[in-house]
Design a protein around this motif. Structure first.
Motif, PDB file in Angstrom:
ATOM      1  N   VAL A 196       2.575-125.513 -26.067  1.00 29.73           N
ATOM      2  CA  VAL A 196       4.111-124.603 -26.232  1.00 29.73           C
ATOM      3  C   VAL A 196       4.073-123.340 -26.849  1.00 29.73           C
ATOM      4  O   VAL A 196       3.442-123.445 -27.960  1.00 29.73           O
ATOM      5  N   LEU A 197       4.375-122.494 -26.548  1.00 27.46           N
ATOM      6  CA  LEU A 197       4.590-121.075 -27.208  1.00 27.46           C
ATOM      7  C   LEU A 197       5.685-120.362 -27.175  1.00 27.46           C
ATOM      8  O   LEU A 197       6.313-120.192 -26.002  1.00 27.46           O
ATOM      9  N   VAL A 198       6.141-120.050 -28.112  1.00 30.02           N
ATOM     10  CA  VAL A 198       7.622-119.455 -28.299  1.00 30.02           C
ATOM     11  C   VAL A 198       7.381-117.877 -28.633  1.00 30.02           C
ATOM     12  O   VAL A 198       6.708-117.821 -29.929  1.00 30.02           O
ATOM     13  N   ALA A 199       7.921-117.214 -27.732  1.00 34.74           N
ATOM     14  CA  ALA A 199       7.849-115.597 -28.267  1.00 34.74           C
ATOM     15  C   ALA A 199       9.206-114.809 -28.189  1.00 34.74           C
ATOM     16  O   ALA A 199       9.589-115.087 -27.256  1.00 34.74           O
ATOM     17  N   GLY A 200       9.117-113.710 -28.998  1.00 33.32           N
ATOM     18  CA  GLY A 200      10.358-112.835 -28.621  1.00 33.32           C
ATOM     19  C   GLY A 200      10.612-112.249 -29.629  1.00 33.32           C
ATOM     20  O   GLY A 200       9.985-111.936 -30.905  1.00 33.32           O
ATOM     21  N   ASP A 201      11.942-111.577 -29.765  1.00 27.76           N
ATOM     22  CA  ASP A 201      12.534-110.721 -30.774  1.00 27.76           C
ATOM     23  C   ASP A 201      13.407-111.661 -31.599  1.00 27.76           C
ATOM     24  O   ASP A 201      14.433-111.780 -31.387  1.00 27.76           O
ATOM     25  N   LEU A 202      12.806-112.032 -32.717  1.00 29.48           N
ATOM     26  CA  LEU A 202      13.797-113.213 -33.753  1.00 29.48           C
ATOM     27  C   LEU A 202      14.451-112.280 -34.588  1.00 29.48           C
ATOM     28  O   LEU A 202      15.221-112.916 -35.087  1.00 29.48           O
ATOM     29  N   ASN A 203      14.696-110.746 -34.400  1.00 28.15           N
ATOM     30  CA  ASN A 203      15.202-110.129 -35.437  1.00 28.15           C
ATOM     31  C   ASN A 203      15.471-110.793 -36.920  1.00 28.15           C
ATOM     32  O   ASN A 203      16.161-110.701 -37.737  1.00 28.15           O
ATOM     33  N   ASP A 204      14.055-111.086 -37.292  1.00 26.55           N
ATOM     34  CA  ASP A 204      14.111-111.323 -39.035  1.00 26.55           C
ATOM     35  C   ASP A 204      12.549-111.625 -39.168  1.00 26.55           C
ATOM     36  O   ASP A 204      11.691-111.391 -38.456  1.00 26.55           O
ATOM     37  N   GLU A 205      12.283-111.667 -40.476  1.00 32.39           N
ATOM     38  CA  GLU A 205      10.887-111.664 -41.030  1.00 32.39           C
ATOM     39  C   GLU A 205      10.545-113.232 -40.992  1.00 32.39           C
ATOM     40  O   GLU A 205      11.089-114.195 -40.780  1.00 32.39           O
ATOM     41  N   PRO A 206       8.941-113.492 -40.838  1.00 32.87           N
ATOM     42  CA  PRO A 206       8.529-114.838 -40.919  1.00 32.87           C
ATOM     43  C   PRO A 206       8.961-115.721 -41.860  1.00 32.87           C
ATOM     44  O   PRO A 206       8.869-117.000 -41.603  1.00 32.87           O
ATOM     45  N   LYS A 207       9.143-115.348 -43.099  1.00 31.18           N
ATOM     46  CA  LYS A 207       9.599-116.190 -44.117  1.00 31.18           C
ATOM     47  C   LYS A 207      11.199-116.381 -44.179  1.00 31.18           C
ATOM     48  O   LYS A 207      11.706-117.103 -45.044  1.00 31.18           O
ATOM     49  N   ALA A 208      11.891-115.662 -43.362  1.00 35.43           N
ATOM     50  CA  ALA A 208      13.434-115.916 -43.217  1.00 35.43           C
ATOM     51  C   ALA A 208      13.662-117.235 -42.906  1.00 35.43           C
ATOM     52  O   ALA A 208      13.281-118.151 -42.378  1.00 35.43           O
ATOM     53  N   ALA A 209      14.857-117.762 -43.543  1.00 39.02           N
ATOM     54  CA  ALA A 209      15.287-119.155 -43.273  1.00 39.02           C
ATOM     55  C   ALA A 209      15.535-119.304 -41.836  1.00 39.02           C
ATOM     56  O   ALA A 209      14.947-120.375 -41.325  1.00 39.02           O
ATOM     57  N   THR A 210      15.999-118.460 -40.992  1.00 36.02           N
ATOM     58  CA  THR A 210      15.896-118.562 -39.480  1.00 36.02           C
ATOM     59  C   THR A 210      14.876-118.865 -38.822  1.00 36.02           C
ATOM     60  O   THR A 210      14.575-119.534 -38.096  1.00 36.02           O
ATOM     61  N   THR A 211      13.743-118.234 -39.419  1.00 34.64           N
ATOM     62  CA  THR A 211      12.419-118.238 -38.690  1.00 34.64           C
ATOM     63  C   THR A 211      11.866-119.681 -39.150  1.00 34.64           C
ATOM     64  O   THR A 211      11.256-120.225 -38.407  1.00 34.64           O
ATOM     65  N   GLN A 212      12.177-120.255 -40.334  1.00 32.77           N
ATOM     66  CA  GLN A 212      11.623-121.369 -40.705  1.00 32.77           C
ATOM     67  C   GLN A 212      12.160-122.748 -40.009  1.00 32.77           C
ATOM     68  O   GLN A 212      11.465-123.508 -39.842  1.00 32.77           O
ATOM     69  N   ILE A 213      13.392-122.468 -39.655  1.00 29.31           N
ATOM     70  CA  ILE A 213      14.000-123.435 -38.781  1.00 29.31           C
ATOM     71  C   ILE A 213      12.967-123.534 -37.554  1.00 29.31           C
ATOM     72  O   ILE A 213      12.866-124.747 -36.970  1.00 29.31           O
TER      73      ILE A 213
END
Length: 339
Positions: A196-213
Motif C-alpha cells: 500500500v502506498l499513499v501519496a499526495g499533497d497533505l498540506n502539512d509537515e511530516p511531523k505535524a499531528a495530521t501527518t502522524q495520524i
C-alpha cells in the motif's frame, strides 16, 4: 526490475477559461511543460492533484510517451480533484471520502456548519507491478489557507482568525483520519503482505499531528534506533520516506522563509530494512534546479519485514518555467522488486 511511482500537484489543471489559462497558447505551454517533466521522470504510476477539467488531464496524457491509463475522483467545490495516471491498467478504483462512523461531525464555520467527509475525496486504485498488486492512494488534504465569511481572506479580528484556524485544522485532522481508515482497509492488518502506498499533497509537515495520524504507530521511524527492530506496529504502520531525501532537499515549498513538505507513506510490503538500492536516474533531469517559489510536492515511504521490495525516495526540481505552471516539485520513489 525497478518501478517508479511519483506524485505531483498540477495546480489548477483546467482548459482555457475562467478557471484555467487565459489563452490556448498559455494552456499549450503548460501542458507541454508538465508532459516534459513527467516523461523525464519516467514514472510508471503518478498520483496527481488539482485536476480541474477531466478533459485537461486527457489532453496532458496524450502528450506523454506511450499509452497511459487514468482515473479521477469527484471534484471539490472549486472543481479540482485527485487522480492517478499509470502505464499499467488501473483496477479496483474507488474513492475515500467519509469520516469514520465513530467520529463526530467536524465544525467548519461560526454558523455551526459541520462536515462528515473529505472536501476532496482521495482516490484509490490497484496496479500490478512485477506480479505484485499495489494499492495506490492519491490524496489532497485541506490547506492552511484560511478563508472567512463573505469570501474574505483577512479576519475581522484575532478571535475570528483563531476560530477559523481551528476549523481548518480540525477539518484537516478529520480528513487525515478518513485517509488513514482507507489505508487500514487496504493494509488489512498485515502490512508485510499487502503493498500500500499513499501519496499526495497533505498540506502539512511530516511531523505535524495530521501527518502522524496517517502514518500510524510511532517508534520505528527511519533514522531512529527502533527502525531496525521489527515490532507489532509493523502490521499497520506506514513509513514516511522523507528522511531518505538529502536534508537540503527535504521540502516541497517555501512559506514565509520556512520550508514545508507534504509526505507519502507505504506499508511494510514495500520496504526492506536491508540497504535500499540506488535510485533509478530520471532520463534527463540533470540540468533541473530548485526555485524557491515552489509549493508542495509529496514523497514516498518505506516499510520493513520483507526483502523482496525496496524503496528509495527523492524530489526533482522542475525548471523555473515548469514551476510557474505546476504546484511545485514532483516527488517519486523507486521500487525494486528483484528477488
Amino acid at each position: 526490475m525497478s518501478y517508479r511511482i511519483g506524485t505531483w500537484n498540477l495546480e489548477n489543471l483546467f482548459r482555457p477559461g475562467d478557471d484555467g489559462p487565459s489563452s490556448k497558447d498559455e494552456y499549450h505551454a503548460k501542458l507541454t511543460s508538465l508532459a516534459a517533466v513527467i516523461d523525464d521522470l519516467g514514472t510508471d504510476v503518478l498520483c496527481v492533484q488539482e485536476v480541474g477539467d477531466p478533459d485537461a488531464l486527457t489532453d496532458l496524457v496524450k502528450l506523454l510517451d506511450g499509452p497511459w491509463h487514468t482515473a479521477l475522483a469527484d471534484p471539490d467545490g472549486r472543481g479540482i480533484r485527485c487522480g492517478i495516471i499509470s502505464t499499467r491498467d488501473l483496477t479496483e478504483v474507488d474513492q475515500i471520502a467519509a469520516f469514520p462512523d465513530t467520529l463526530q461531525p467536524v465544525q467548519v464555520d461560526d454558523d455551526g456548519t459541520t462536515i462528515m467527509a473529505m472536501g476532496r475525496p482521495a482516490l484509490k486504485a490497484t496496479v500490478t507491478l512485477g506480479g505484485t498488486s499495489l494499492t495506490v492512494i492519491s490524496a489532497h488534504l485541506k490547506s492552511k489557507l484560511l478563508s472567512y465569511p463573505g469570501g474574505r481572506f483577512a479576519p475581522k479580528d484575532e478571535g475570528e482568525r483563531a476560530r477559523y484556524g481551528f476549523y481548518a485544522l480540525a477539518r484537516r485532522a478529520g480528513e487525515a483520519t478518513a485517509l488513514r481508515a482507507g489505508a487500514d482497509l487496504a493494509v488489512d492488518g498485515s502490512g508485510a503482505k499487502h503493498a500500500v502506498l499513499v501519496a499526495g499533497d497533505l498540506n502539512d509537515e511530516p511531523k505535524a499531528a495530521t501527518t502522524q495520524i496517517l502514518l500510524g504507530p510511532g517508534g520505528s521511524e527511519i533514522g531512529t534506533r527502533g527502525f531496525d527492530k521489527p515490532d507489532k506496529g509493523d502490521a499497520t504502520r506506514l513509513w514516511n520516506l522523507a528522511p531518505k531525501i538529502p536534508e537540503a532537499e527535504r521540502y516541497s515549498r517555501v512559506y514565509q522563509g520556512a520550508t514545508r513538505s507534504s509526505t507519502t507513506s507505504s506499508s511494510p510490503r514495500l520496504w526492506s530494512r536491508r540497504s535500499p538500492p540506488s535510485p533509478r536516474a530520471p532520463r534527463s533531469l540533470a540540468g533541473h534546479h530548485r526555485s524557491t517559489t515552489t509549493r508542495r510536492c509529496a514523497g514516498t515511504s518505506p516499510a520493513p519485514t520483507t526483502d523482496r521490495w525496496s524503496l528509495t525516495s527523492t524530489c526533482e526540481h522542475p525548471t523555473r518555467e515548469h514551476t510557474t505552471i505546476s504546484g511545485g516539485r514532483p516527488r517519486y520513489a523507486d521500487i525494486d522488486n528483484t528477488p
